[in-house]
Enzyme design. Structure first.
Site, PDB file in Angstrom:
ATOM      1  N   HIS A   1      -1.252   0.314  -9.846  1.00  0.00           N
ATOM      2  CA  HIS A   1      -1.908  -0.597  -8.896  1.00  0.00           C
ATOM      3  C   HIS A   1      -2.549  -1.783  -9.624  1.00  0.00           C
ATOM      4  O   HIS A   1      -3.745  -2.055  -9.468  1.00  0.00           O
ATOM      5  CB  HIS A   1      -2.962   0.152  -8.072  1.00  0.00           C
ATOM      6  CG  HIS A   1      -3.288  -0.558  -6.782  1.00  0.00           C
ATOM      7  ND1 HIS A   1      -3.759   0.104  -5.673  1.00  0.00           N
ATOM      8  CD2 HIS A   1      -3.222  -1.873  -6.428  1.00  0.00           C
ATOM      9  CE1 HIS A   1      -3.979  -0.756  -4.692  1.00  0.00           C
ATOM     10  NE2 HIS A   1      -3.659  -1.980  -5.131  1.00  0.00           N
TER      11      HIS A   1
ATOM     12  N   GLU B   1      -4.287   7.658  -4.975  1.00  0.00           N
ATOM     13  CA  GLU B   1      -4.551   6.907  -6.199  1.00  0.00           C
ATOM     14  C   GLU B   1      -5.856   7.375  -6.838  1.00  0.00           C
ATOM     15  O   GLU B   1      -6.875   7.482  -6.147  1.00  0.00           O
ATOM     16  CB  GLU B   1      -4.616   5.407  -5.887  1.00  0.00           C
ATOM     17  CG  GLU B   1      -3.275   4.864  -5.413  1.00  0.00           C
ATOM     18  CD  GLU B   1      -3.234   3.352  -5.261  1.00  0.00           C
ATOM     19  OE1 GLU B   1      -4.282   2.692  -5.448  1.00  0.00           O
ATOM     20  OE2 GLU B   1      -2.161   2.809  -4.971  1.00  0.00           O
TER      21      GLU B   1
ATOM     22  N   ARG C   1       0.858  -1.187   0.000  1.00  0.00           N
ATOM     23  CA  ARG C   1       0.000   0.000   0.000  1.00  0.00           C
ATOM     24  C   ARG C   1       0.895   1.238   0.000  1.00  0.00           C
ATOM     25  O   ARG C   1       1.954   1.257   0.630  1.00  0.00           O
ATOM     26  CB  ARG C   1      -0.922   0.040   1.215  1.00  0.00           C
ATOM     27  CG  ARG C   1      -2.085  -0.910   1.172  1.00  0.00           C
ATOM     28  CD  ARG C   1      -3.150  -0.462   0.186  1.00  0.00           C
ATOM     29  NE  ARG C   1      -4.343  -1.297   0.289  1.00  0.00           N
ATOM     30  CZ  ARG C   1      -4.580  -2.369  -0.451  1.00  0.00           C
ATOM     31  NH1 ARG C   1      -3.684  -2.761  -1.348  1.00  0.00           N
ATOM     32  NH2 ARG C   1      -5.693  -3.056  -0.297  1.00  0.00           N
TER      33      ARG C   1
END
Length: 319
Positions: A284, A266, A237
């Protein structure tokens, strides 16, 4: 007999990225979409009173204030492996179960992590850009980069993903060590501390599960301990790394390279990385493959089914 609309349980999709699940849910449930309600009060005073389960992307924050106003809510089913956007102790205290897709994409995330190691360490992305930009010269071939064999790899967090990463790096004849706050039985040596692991690693791969206690675990001292020749990889993360300190170190040359699949914000702004050197960045996507995603969705649907049939949940998150 098929259920009527009035008999179907009502569930909520929490984020637009989960929209592809809607057709899979509509046979058994009445589906609401949180993004259709920019006025949260209108949602809470309307459909929110009837929602019994939330299908959730676990990295996204769910407000406790919102959850507290949903009187029939009993389950938050995270399609993801992670659930750091959910306050699990608070949910348990208020009778709300939380499930997740534990371990299902570990191999894919580990593959991606190793891909990032190779791409950054061997300059694969940089080489592609140079060739396409017409900058390939014979002189460049006389400036080789170091190989991976015999290099030291440090894995931060040795859960499903960390174990899979370690096994893959060992196949490259790298020397693998790890660190996490709690010891466990494993064949890999555990460093005395995170700083010790960072100082002793050519490549530091972040695989830890995030929580409130480890925000910016990879801070400026840890980053600088990896050093001017070292590489930091993050497939966990974005909150685990102090991103400002990472960028500062890359610009100053006190960190050699970084390869990131996750970010503090994000989507991360492209401009933030425009002039940051020696980086490989992906949006991601480490855990999202045609193999893992269907399995994660299937497990989420099974947890929903079990919940509404009063059966034990398949993959509950421990308090």
């Amino acid at each position: 007999m098929p259920q009527t609309a009035a008999e179907k349980p009502q569930v909520l999709l929490s984020h637009e990225m989960l929209m592809p699940l809607q057709p899979l849910l509509e046979g058994a449930y009445i589906v609401h979409r949180l993004w259709d309600y920019p006025d949260r009060m209108a949602f809470l005073e309307g459909p929110g009173q009837s929602i019994r389960a939330i299908v959730h992307a676990g990295e996204m924050a769910l407000s406790r204030d919102m959850l507290a106003e949903m009187p029939r809510l009993g389950l938050i089913a995270c399609v993801s492996v992670g659930y750091d956007g959910v306050d699990v102790p608070w949910c348990k205290a208020h009778g709300i179960a939380v499930t997740h897709s534990t371990g299902l994409n570990a191999a894919d995330v580990a593959d991606h992590a190793v891909g990032l190691v190779l791409a950054a360490w061997r300059g694969i992305v940089e080489g592609d850009q140079r060739l396409r930009g017409g900058h390939w010269s014979h002189a460049e071939r006389m400036a080789p980069r170091p190989g991976l064999r015999g290099r030291k790899a440090g894995v931060v967090g040795l859960g499903h993903i960390g174990e899979a990463v370690a096994a893959r790096l060992k196949a490259f004849d790298m020397k693998v060590a790890w660190w996490a706050p709690r010891p466990k039985e494993t064949d890999y040596p555990r460093a005395d501390s995170l700083m010790a692991l960072a100082r002793d690693s050519d490549v530091l791969i972040v695989c830890a599960r995030p929580d409130d206690s480890n925000r910016h675990l990879i801070n400026k001292p840890v980053i600088e301990a990896v050093g001017a020749q070292g590489l930091i990889v993050n497939v966990a993360r974005g909150s685990l790394i102090d991103e400002d300190a990472l960028i500062e170190a890359l610009r100053a040359g006190t960190l050699g390279m970084a390869a990131l699949d996750v970010f503090e914000q994000e989507p991360t702004p492209a401009a933030r990385w425009a002039d940051v050197p020696r980086t490989v960045l992906t949006p991601h996507t480490a855990g999202a493959t045609l193999d893992s995603l269907p399995a994660m969705v299937s497990l989420t649907l099974e947890n929903l089914r079990r919940y509404f049939h009063g059966e034990p949940l398949a993959t509950p998150v421990a308090a």
